[in-house]
Design an enzyme around this catalytic site. Structure first.
Site, PDB file in Angstrom:
ATOM      1  N   GLU A  31       0.924  -1.185  -0.064  1.00  0.00           N
ATOM      2  CA  GLU A  31       0.070   0.059  -0.051  1.00  0.00           C
ATOM      3  C   GLU A  31       0.845   1.187  -0.060  1.00  0.00           C
ATOM      4  O   GLU A  31       1.854   1.427   0.885  1.00  0.00           O
ATOM      5  CB  GLU A  31      -0.935   0.062   1.263  1.00  0.00           C
ATOM      6  CG  GLU A  31      -1.997   1.098   1.086  1.00  0.00           C
ATOM      7  CD  GLU A  31      -2.934   1.084   2.388  1.00  0.00           C
ATOM      8  OE1 GLU A  31      -4.168   1.277   2.144  1.00  0.00           O
ATOM      9  OE2 GLU A  31      -2.548   0.589   3.556  1.00  0.00           O
ATOM     10  N   GLU A  42      -7.514  -4.497  11.521  1.00  0.00           N
ATOM     11  CA  GLU A  42      -6.949  -5.300  10.105  1.00  0.00           C
ATOM     12  C   GLU A  42      -8.274  -6.228   9.840  1.00  0.00           C
ATOM     13  O   GLU A  42      -8.496  -6.445   8.682  1.00  0.00           O
ATOM     14  CB  GLU A  42      -5.658  -5.774  10.533  1.00  0.00           C
ATOM     15  CG  GLU A  42      -4.678  -4.923  10.790  1.00  0.00           C
ATOM     16  CD  GLU A  42      -4.511  -3.552  10.005  1.00  0.00           C
ATOM     17  OE1 GLU A  42      -4.750  -3.776   8.643  1.00  0.00           O
ATOM     18  OE2 GLU A  42      -4.433  -2.622  10.565  1.00  0.00           O
TER      19      GLU A  42
END
Length: 851
Positions: free
Chosen positions: A132, A301
Site C-alpha cells: 500500500e 485489520e
C-alpha cells in the site's frame, strides 16, 4: 531509494476505461540458485490475463533491477523503452490478452515492496511485502491500482527451511534441488495492493475456528515472547462478532497474522495474510493500554477484510471507506466482544485527539478527499481519514439507528463483493435501509473541513438556578465556517458537598444542535452544578469549551469525576483550550499533576503524560518553563512514580514519562539507582526495554556515555537492541554527535527504515533545545533534496521528524513560510506547512501563558 512512479487519478481512470483484469500467475525464486537466500535481487515472472478495448494502448507497471523480457499475446515486446517511472507500453491490445513479463526484482530495506531483513541473533533472513498504496509493482509487473482487481496464483521457490505465506492457502510443497517450491491456491478477486508474500524461517502456531485455519507467525528469535492464547482469543472474538454483525462470511479462506521486523506502519490488511509490526510481540512488560491498542489493531485489520478487501474504494479519494470504517468497527467489536469494554473512552482520548489536531492544520481536508495522485494519498493516512471519519460514522450510526446501519452495510457488502465502490454506493445502501435522506448529512460531515466550537451560554439567578441556557456553535474552522447539525448531550456534574466528594452526573439533556444558537429550555430552573459538560457521552465531533467555573472545577477536582468517559472528555476539553491559547499551559500542568494519581484509565494516563511534556516544553512561557516548569514536572512525575502502587501500570507509565523528561539531579540519581538496582523501586521490574529507556535518560543529560551504550548493546545483541542503541546514541548531548546524526539522516540514503526511525526519535530531546539550534537552517536547506532522492514513505519521516519544532519563534515561522513559497512538491509543502502551523500555535500559547 528514489521516488517511485507517481500515478495520477486521471491515468488510473484512463487505464481502467480500456482494460479489465482477470488473473495473475506469479512465479518467484527467492534463492541464489543453490538453495540459499538471495542477497539483493530475486527473479519474478508473471502472466496476466485481461480484456481490453481492441486496438487500445496502455502500460504495465514494474519497479526493479531490470525487465528481461515481455510477451503480449505471443509477440515479443521491445522492452528497451521500459522505465521505472513510466512502466512498459502495451500497444495494439486485443479483446482478450495475455501478458507475460520476466524480470529481476530488488529487495528493499525501507519497508516498501519486498523488504529483506537479517536477524542479528542468528543471521537468518526474513522477507515480507508491503504494497500500500502502490508497491505491488516492486515484486511483480502489475496494473497497480485498486480498481483493477483479479485473482492471484503464486508459486514460490525458497530455501527448504523457510515458511512461505501468501494470500492463498498452500496447495503443495515440492522439493526443488536444495530448495522447496511452494504452490498456493488461487485467491478470490482482490486489488494488487493487498496481495502479499512473507517468507523466512518464521516460527508458527496454528489453530482452527469456525472452519477458518488460523496462523500466527513471528521470527524464531522472538518466538518465546509470542502470546498465542491471547492473540487467538481476540482473533476468534473478532470473527464471531463480525460474522454476526455483517452477516457475510469471511471471504478469503485461511487467516494468517504475521509479526514482521522493521515495519513502517502498525499493520497491513493483506487479504488472508495480515502483517503487523513486531513491536506487538511484547518482549518486556507493557501496560494494559498497549495490550488494548494491540487488540484494536487486530480487529481493525480484520474489519478491513470486509471494508477494503472484499469491497474496495475505486480510487484513493475514498480511502476513508477503508480506514474510517475499520477504525469504527474495531472499537465497536472491542466494546462488544472483548475484555476492553471501555474502548470508547480510549477512542475519545486517542483517536479523537488525533483528529482534532489534524483538523486544525492548514492541510486539513474533507473526509472524502480529492486525491489527484499517489503522493497526495501517501500523506493522507492521517487523523482525518482514520479518526474523524470514525467519529462521524459513530454519529451516523446513532442518527440512522444501529440496526438500520448494519442492514445498510450488509446490503453494501453483498452488492459490491469482490468489486469496487464509491461514497454514493454506501450512502445509497444506508438510505435504503434507514429511510433517511443522507445527502445533507454527507454534505455537512464528509465534504467539509474543520471543527465547530461548542459551548454553553447561560444566566443564573441569586439562588443559583439557570434562568436561561443555550448551546452556542461557532462555524467550522479552518474552512468555510459551516454550521453543522450535532446530536449531543449536556451533562451536569455535582457532588453532595459543595467542594468535596465524588462528582457525578445529576442531570442530562440530549438534543439536536443546529445553527449558531440552540436553546435548552429543559435546563431553565435547574440548579447550576459545579461542572457543565457539553457533549457528554461524546456523541458528536466538535471542540468543547468549558465555562470559567467548570474549568476551575476541572483543574481542582478532575480526580473526583467518577466515570471514565466524562473524565476523559474533560481532559480533552482542557487540552484543546490549552492548545488554542485560551487557558495557560501552566494551568494544564497543575491539572495533570493533580489529576493523574487518581486516573484509573491507563490509556488516558499515557496520553496526558505526553500532553504534559508538550505543555511545559512547547506551550509554556520558556522563562517559566526553565525556572519553574520543568522542575515542577520532573518532581511531580517522580512523586507519581514513587506513590503509585508497586508493579502497577501507573508506575510503569510514570517511569517511562519521567525518563523522557528534562530532569534534575534528584530524578537522574533515582533513575540511575533503579536501573543498576543499587536503590531499587519496589514493584518495578527493570527488564531489557525499560533498562534502555532509563539509559536514554541518563545519556541525554550527560550522565552516561558511549561506553555504556556499547555495553548495553552487547548485552542485548538483537534487532530490538540494535534499534534501541541507535536511538540512545542519537541522544548523546554534544554538538559533534548531533551533527553526525543529522548528517547521516540527511545524506545516507541506504539507512534501513527502522534505524532511521529510531535515530530520529532520539535526535530531539527537551533537555537539548540549545544543541538543536544550528539544525534549523540546515533542515530547510536539505529537506527538498532528501525528498527528491527518497521515496515519499521514507522522505516524509525525515521531513516530519527533523522539522525544527524546537525553534519556537517568529524567525523560524518566517523561514518556513519563505520555504513554502518556493517551488516544492505539494506533498512535501504540506508536511512543512503542518510543522510551521505547530510553531505558530506554540508561540500563541506561550504568549497566553506569559500574560
Amino acid at each position: 531509494m528514489s521516488q517511485p512512479p507517481n500515478l495520477t487519478r486521471d491515468q488510473a481512470r484512463e487505464r481502467a476505461s480500456v482494460i479489465r483484469t482477470h488473473s495473475y500467475r506469479i512465479t518467484l525464486d527467492l534463492t541464489d540458485g543453490f538453495g540459499n537466500p538471495g542477497e539483493t535481487t530475486f527473479t519474478t515472472s508473471v502472466a496476466i490475463r485481461f480484456d481490453a478495448e481492441p486496438g487500445a494502448t496502455t502500460f504495465v507497471d514494474f519497479v526493479g533491477d531490470r525487465l528481461e523480457s515481455a510477451t503480449l499475446n505471443g509477440e515479443l515486446l521491445d522492452v528497451s523503452g521500459w522505465t521505472t517511472e513510466g512502466g512498459l507500453a502495451l500497444p495494439s491490445l486485443a479483446a482478450s490478452n495475455e501478458l507475460v513479463v520476466d524480470a529481476i526484482g530488488r529487495y528493499t530495506n525501507t519497508g516498501e515492496g519486498l523488504h529483506r531483513f537479517v536477524d542479528p541473533v542468528d543471521g537468518a533472513v526474513y522477507l515480507y511485502s508491503q504494497f500500500e498504496t502502490a508497491d505491488a509493482k516492486r515484486m511483480y509487473a502489475a496494473f497497480d491500482q485498486p480498481d483493477l482487481k483479479a485473482t492471484f496464483t503464486m508459486t514460490v521457490t525458497a530455501p527448504s527451511t523457510w515458511q512461505v505465506v501468501t494470500n492463498g492457502a498452500t496447495a503443495s510443497v515440492t522439493p526443488a534441488g536444495p530448495a522447496n517450491t511452494h504452490t498456493f491456491l488461487t485467491t478470490a478477486r482482490m486489488s494488487p495492493y493487498v496481495t502479499a508474500l512473507i517468507a523466512g524461517p518464521y516460527s508458527v502456531v496454528r489453530r482452527t475456528h469456525d472452519g477458518i485455519d488460523l496462523g500466527l507467525y513471528c521470527r524464531s528469535s522472538l518466538a518465546e515472547y509470542l502470546d498465542p492464547d491471547e492473540l487467538f482469543e481476540q482473533t476468534i472474538q473478532g470473527f464471531d462478532f463480525f460474522h454476526a454483525a455483517f452477516d457475510v462470511r469471511y471471504p478469503f479462506g485461511k487467516y494468517d497474522q504475521i509479526f514482521v521486523p522493521e515495519f513502517n506502519a502498525g499493520a497491513m490488511e493483506n487479504a488472508g495474510a495480515v502483517t503487523f509490526r513486531e513491536d506487538f510481540v511484547f518482549r518486556s512488560r507493557v501496560t494494559r493500554y498497549l495490550r488494548e491498542r494491540r487488540c484494536e489493531t487486530i480487529l481493525h485489520e480484520m474489519a478491513h477484510m470486509w471494508f477494503g478487501d472484499l469491497v474496495t474504494m475505486r480510487w484513493w479519494d475514498d480511502l476513508w471507506l477503508n480506514e474510517s470504517f475499520a477504525t469504527w468497527a474495531s472499537v465497536v467489536a472491542q466494546v462488544s466482544a472483548t475484555e476492553f469494554t471501555s474502548s470508547w473512552t480510549t477512542f475519545a482520548n486517542i483517536e479523537k485527539s488525533w483528529a482534532y489536531v489534524q483538523d486544525q492544520l492548514p492541510s486539513t481536508h474533507p473526509i472524502a478527499s480529492d486525491m489527484v495522485d499517489l503522493q497526495a494519498v501517501e500523506v493522507n493516512f492521517d487523523g482525518i481519514t482514520y479518526a474523524k471519519g470514525a467519529s462521524v460514522l459513530k454519529q451516523l450510526a446513532a442518527y440512522v439507528g444501529y440496526d438500520a446501519f448494519l442492514t445498510g452495510l450488509r446490503a453494501y457488502f453483498r452488492a459490491h463483493a469482490f468489486g469496487n465502490a464509491e461514497l454514493a454506493d454506501l450512502l445509497s445502501a444506508l438510505e435504503e435501509a434507514s429511510g433517511r435522506d443522507l445527502s445533507d448529512w454527507s454534505a455537512q460531515w464528509l465534504l467539509t473541513t474543520g471543527l465547530n466550537g461548542l459551548s454553553a451560554d447561560f444566566q443564573v439567578d441569586g439562588d443559583g438556578a439557570f434562568t436561561s441556557f443555550a448551546l452556542v456553535q461557532t462555524g467550522a474552522t479552518p474552512g468555510a465556517g459551516e454550521f453543522r447539525t450535532h446530536r449531543l448531550a449536556v451533562g451536569l456534574y455535582d457532588s453532595e458537598g459543595a467542594d468535596t466528594g465524588p462528582l457525578v452526573r445529576v442531570n442530562r439533556v440530549e438534543l439536536d444542535v443546529t445553527g449558531a444558537r440552540t436553546d435548552v429550555p429543559e435546563l431553565v430552573g435547574v440548579r447550576r452544578p459545579s461542572l457543565v459538560l457539553v457533549n457528554d457521552d461524546d456523541l458528536t465531533y466538535g471542540k468543547v469549551r468549558l465555562d470559567d467555573r467548570s474549568l476551575a472545577t476541572a483543574i481542582a477536582r478532575i480526580g473526583d469525576i467518577t466515570d471514565s468517559l466524562p473524565r476523559t472528555l474533560i481532559w480533552s476539553a482542557t487540552w484543546e483550550m490549552t492548545r488554542d491559547a485560551i487557558t495557560r499551559a501552566r494551568d494544564f500542568v497543575t491539572l495533570a499533576l493533580r489529576g493523574l494519581p487518581a486516573e484509573d484509565e491507563i490509556g488516558v494516563v499515557q496520553r496526558v503524560l505526553s500532553q504534559l511534556s508538550l505543555a511545559v516544553g512547547s506551550y509554556a512561557d520558556p522563562a517559566w518553563a526553565d525556572a519553574v516548569g520543568w522542575a515542577t514536572v520532573a518532581a511531580g512525575l517522580h512523586e507519581l512514580v514513587t506513590a503509585a502502587e508497586p508493579g502497577s501500570d501507573l508506575q510503569l507509565a510514570g517511569v517511562n514519562a519521567l525518563s523522557a523528561a528534562r530532569l534534575g539531579p534528584d530524578q537522574l540519581t533515582a533513575i540511575q539507582g533503579w536501573r543498576d538496582r543499587s536503590t531499587p523501586l519496589d514493584g518495578l521490574t527493570v527488564d531489557t526495554d525499560l533498562s534502555w529507556t532509563m539509559l536514554g535518560a541518563l545519556v541525554a543529560h550527560g550522565w552516561r556515555s558511549e561506553d555504556d551504550i556499547a555495553a548495553a548493546a552487547a548485552a542485548d545483541a538483537t534487532a530490538s537492541g540494535d534499534r534501541r542503541a541507535a536511538l540512545v546514541r542519537a541522544l548523546i548531548p554534544t554538538p559533534e554527535s548531533k551533527q553526525a546524526v543529522f548528517d547521516r539522516l540527511i545524506h545516507d540514503d541506504t539507512m534501513a527504515n527502522a534505524f532511521q526511525d529510531a535515530t530520529i526519535s532520539g535526535f530531539v530531546h527537551p533537555a537539548q533545545r540549545e544543541l538543536l539550534v544550528p539544525f534549523t537552517d540546515q533542515y530547510f536547506a536539505a529537506v527538498g533534496e532528501v525528498w527528491k532522492r527518497r521515496s515519499s514513505e521514507v522522505g516524509q519521516k525525515v521531513a516530519v521528524g527533523l522539522f525544527p519544532r524546537w525553534s519556537i519563534n517568529q524567525e523560524t515561522i518566517d523561514q518556513a513560510l519563505a520555504w513554502e513559497a518556493g517551488d516544492h512538491p505539494s506533498a512535501l509543502r504540506r508536511l512543512v506547512s503542518e510543522g510551521r502551523a505547530g510553531l505558530q500555535r506554540a508561540l500563541a500559547a506561550q504568549q497566553t501563558d506569559r500574560d
